[in-house]
Scaffold this active site. Sequence first.
Site, PDB file in Angstrom:
ATOM      1  N   THR A 188       1.152  -1.346   0.316  1.00 16.65           N
ATOM      2  CA  THR A 188       0.377   0.139   0.140  1.00 16.65           C
ATOM      3  C   THR A 188       0.797   1.667  -0.206  1.00 16.65           C
ATOM      4  OG1 THR A 188       0.146   0.271   2.499  1.00 16.65           O
ATOM      5  CG2 THR A 188      -2.301  -1.234   1.286  1.00 16.65           C
ATOM      6  N   CYS A 385     -10.717   4.165 -44.072  1.00 16.97           N
ATOM      7  CA  CYS A 385     -10.235   5.194 -45.264  1.00 16.97           C
ATOM      8  C   CYS A 385      -8.518   4.365 -45.561  1.00 16.97           C
ATOM      9  CB  CYS A 385      -9.154   5.895 -43.428  1.00 16.97           C
ATOM     10  SG  CYS A 385      -9.006   8.105 -43.984  1.00 16.97           S
ATOM     11  N   GLN A 389      -8.928   2.900 -49.910  1.00 19.02           N
ATOM     12  CA  GLN A 389      -7.528   3.690 -50.535  1.00 19.02           C
ATOM     13  C   GLN A 389      -6.765   2.478 -51.424  1.00 19.02           C
ATOM     14  OE1 GLN A 389      -5.725   7.244 -49.191  1.00 19.02           O
ATOM     15  NE2 GLN A 389      -7.327   7.925 -48.334  1.00 19.02           N
ATOM     16  N   GLU A 409      -0.081   9.894 -51.981  1.00 13.33           N
ATOM     17  CA  GLU A 409       1.096  10.093 -50.937  1.00 13.33           C
ATOM     18  C   GLU A 409       2.113   9.013 -50.897  1.00 13.33           C
ATOM     19  OE1 GLU A 409      -1.819   8.652 -47.981  1.00 13.33           O
ATOM     20  OE2 GLU A 409      -0.025   8.915 -46.723  1.00 13.33           O
ATOM     21  N   ARG A 466      -6.847  12.925 -46.279  1.00  7.83           N
ATOM     22  CA  ARG A 466      -5.981  14.090 -47.220  1.00  7.83           C
ATOM     23  C   ARG A 466      -6.282  14.001 -48.471  1.00  7.83           C
ATOM     24  NH1 ARG A 466      -1.549  15.122 -44.587  1.00  7.83           N
ATOM     25  NH2 ARG A 466      -2.003  17.275 -42.908  1.00  7.83           N
ATOM     26  N   HIS A 511     -14.703   6.816 -41.201  1.00  9.20           N
ATOM     27  CA  HIS A 511     -14.631   6.360 -39.434  1.00  9.20           C
ATOM     28  C   HIS A 511     -15.774   5.947 -38.986  1.00  9.20           C
ATOM     29  CE1 HIS A 511      -9.559   6.744 -40.629  1.00  9.20           C
ATOM     30  NE2 HIS A 511      -9.554   7.756 -40.595  1.00  9.20           N
ATOM     31  N   GLU A 513     -15.515   3.733 -36.910  1.00 12.08           N
ATOM     32  CA  GLU A 513     -14.956   2.698 -35.728  1.00 12.08           C
ATOM     33  C   GLU A 513     -15.866   3.576 -34.273  1.00 12.08           C
ATOM     34  OE1 GLU A 513     -12.666   4.149 -38.265  1.00 12.08           O
ATOM     35  OE2 GLU A 513     -10.944   4.238 -36.864  1.00 12.08           O
TER      36      GLU A 513
HETATM   37  N1  GLN Z   1      -3.155   9.013 -45.829  1.00  9.06           N
HETATM   38  C1  GLN Z   1      -4.950   8.545 -46.342  1.00  9.06           C
HETATM   39  C2  GLN Z   1      -4.753  10.069 -46.211  1.00  9.06           C
HETATM   40  O1  GLN Z   1      -4.529  10.187 -46.056  1.00  9.06           O
HETATM   41  C3  GLN Z   1      -5.381   8.225 -45.312  1.00  9.06           C
HETATM   42  C4  GLN Z   1      -5.935   8.361 -43.876  1.00  9.06           C
HETATM   43  C5  GLN Z   1      -5.785   8.104 -42.963  1.00  9.06           C
HETATM   44  O2  GLN Z   1      -6.350   6.381 -43.564  1.00  9.06           O
HETATM   45  N2  GLN Z   1      -7.343   8.420 -41.595  1.00  9.06           N
HETATM   46  O3  GLN Z   1      -6.103  10.240 -47.619  1.00  9.06           O
END
Ligand code: GLN
Length: 549
Positions: A188, A385, A389, A409, A466, A511, A513
Amino acid sequence: MKKYIFVTGGVCSSLGKGIAAASLGSLIELRGLRIRMAKIDPYINVDAGTMSPYQHGEVYVTDDGAETDLDLGNYARFTASPLGRASSITTGQVYQEVIDREREGKYLGRTVQVIPHITDRIKQRIFAVGEHQDVDVTIVEVGGTVGDIESVPFLEAARQMIHELGHQNVMSVHLTLVPEVAGGELKTKPTQHSVKELRAIGIQPDVLLCRAPRALDDDMRRKIALFTNVPFEAVISAYDVDHTIYEIPLIFARQQFDTIVLDRLGLSGGECALDDWEHVVDVMSQRTDPVRIAVVGKYIDLNDSYKSVDEALFHGGIANDRRVELVKVDSETLEDADGGEAVAAIFCDVDGILVPGGFGSRGIEGMVRAARYARTNGVPYFGICLGLQVMVIEYARSVVGYQDANSTEFEPDTAHPVVALLEEQVDVRKYGGTMRLGASESNLLAGSLIRSIYDEPVIMERHRHRYEVSNRYRREIEEAGLMVTGVTPDHSLVESVQWPDHPWGIGVQFHPEFKSKPVEAHPLFAAFVESSIAHARRDASAVRVGAGA
Ligand code: GLN
């Protein structure tokens, strides 16, 4: 009168203060009161947007586009407290606000000091969190550990609030550690020291939450009570859970934590119905036959980097009365895998594959391989996200035939930039290259899988990205079969895609989630887990047929 609860931590960090605060929030709500939750982060960063997931875990995004600490995700999962920019308070913000005011001449020539100017600003920020007339209790978690230099102004503000608003309106809950030493004895002393530290700042804790590997016996609780001036019944044993953090509200309720708090603040509430939490714990404690979902990412080593995704998958399991087991796959290991068979070996015993969000080029090729494997083998796939892509890149390469298709990217000079910054896509120059952050609308295509899952034509989800699917390639990719099933209301941006002729292949640019709760799984996660269960069943019967043949 509005009530405030400060939740502080002692001894060391990572004891689960956020979950403790969120569990308390849940119990107070279950008693029928309305709460707001806020997190103080004593770091100098203005927000969590620039912080690496390696160091700090996931960045949690709110509807109003704030990039915040992942503890806000815990609040969202445990409570109904609305969360936004105001719910996340950092040293960086407070100082920036005070310095801005100083530059505007608002302090009328006075010397600007930590006390009272910084502490006043902190108090204003805290009052703002719960200012709505409906709010009964504001719970403020103070990040870091008592004794840290950075937390001093925040704890001083808490002390002032207790002094100014009175003990009946502001209380202190302190989370400490009761470690086990060699030989198995619980100690403790660290708790005594940590409370001493808090009292030196002028705060007497009202409740102690003692983290320990096992429940504290009454003698130990009595000893802690004696040394710390905390009533015996308010020394609460926050022992390690067996299966899930969602057990914590139940552990606290059994020790009357909610009643102690309500009595202390002079509040009355109804009965606490715990059935929902009991159901969650029941499902997550199942010993047999979990559904196995692979999460393919690059920040796999750190447990908290995909926190909301991991939790949302568990919620999807709860909605289907099945425990979900996560299989974390480092996407770079897929890059090292030699050929399709090696990839298949990695995924041979998973029932679904999820590729979550992420930034930067590391591990991307492994994610593309995961998507190809899922698409060509009919394995349920959920791309979030970056995961969307990756789906688009893989489709452009394998089906449309652009071997070098990529996102700018990851490959700025690619000849086929199927994912790119909007400013690189000549026809929609107006948006510029800034991050799309926070909640916005998407229209869903009638007849698509995602439309039937949401059962709504227009949805609101949060964004943090982005890059966008390029409009230059959109028609070509669609003609090759990839379905664009969700778009922004002006139709200019792709929000979701679906593989054709596939049981469950969905990518979303947003997103989902962040909005999933254990007692109310996000529909996409519930549907994804459901299809993974169905896939497992199909696989199992195929094996049986194969064995019989
Ligand atoms: N890197 C990617 C973008 O900027 C995906 C971003 C992400 O998954 N939050 O668009």
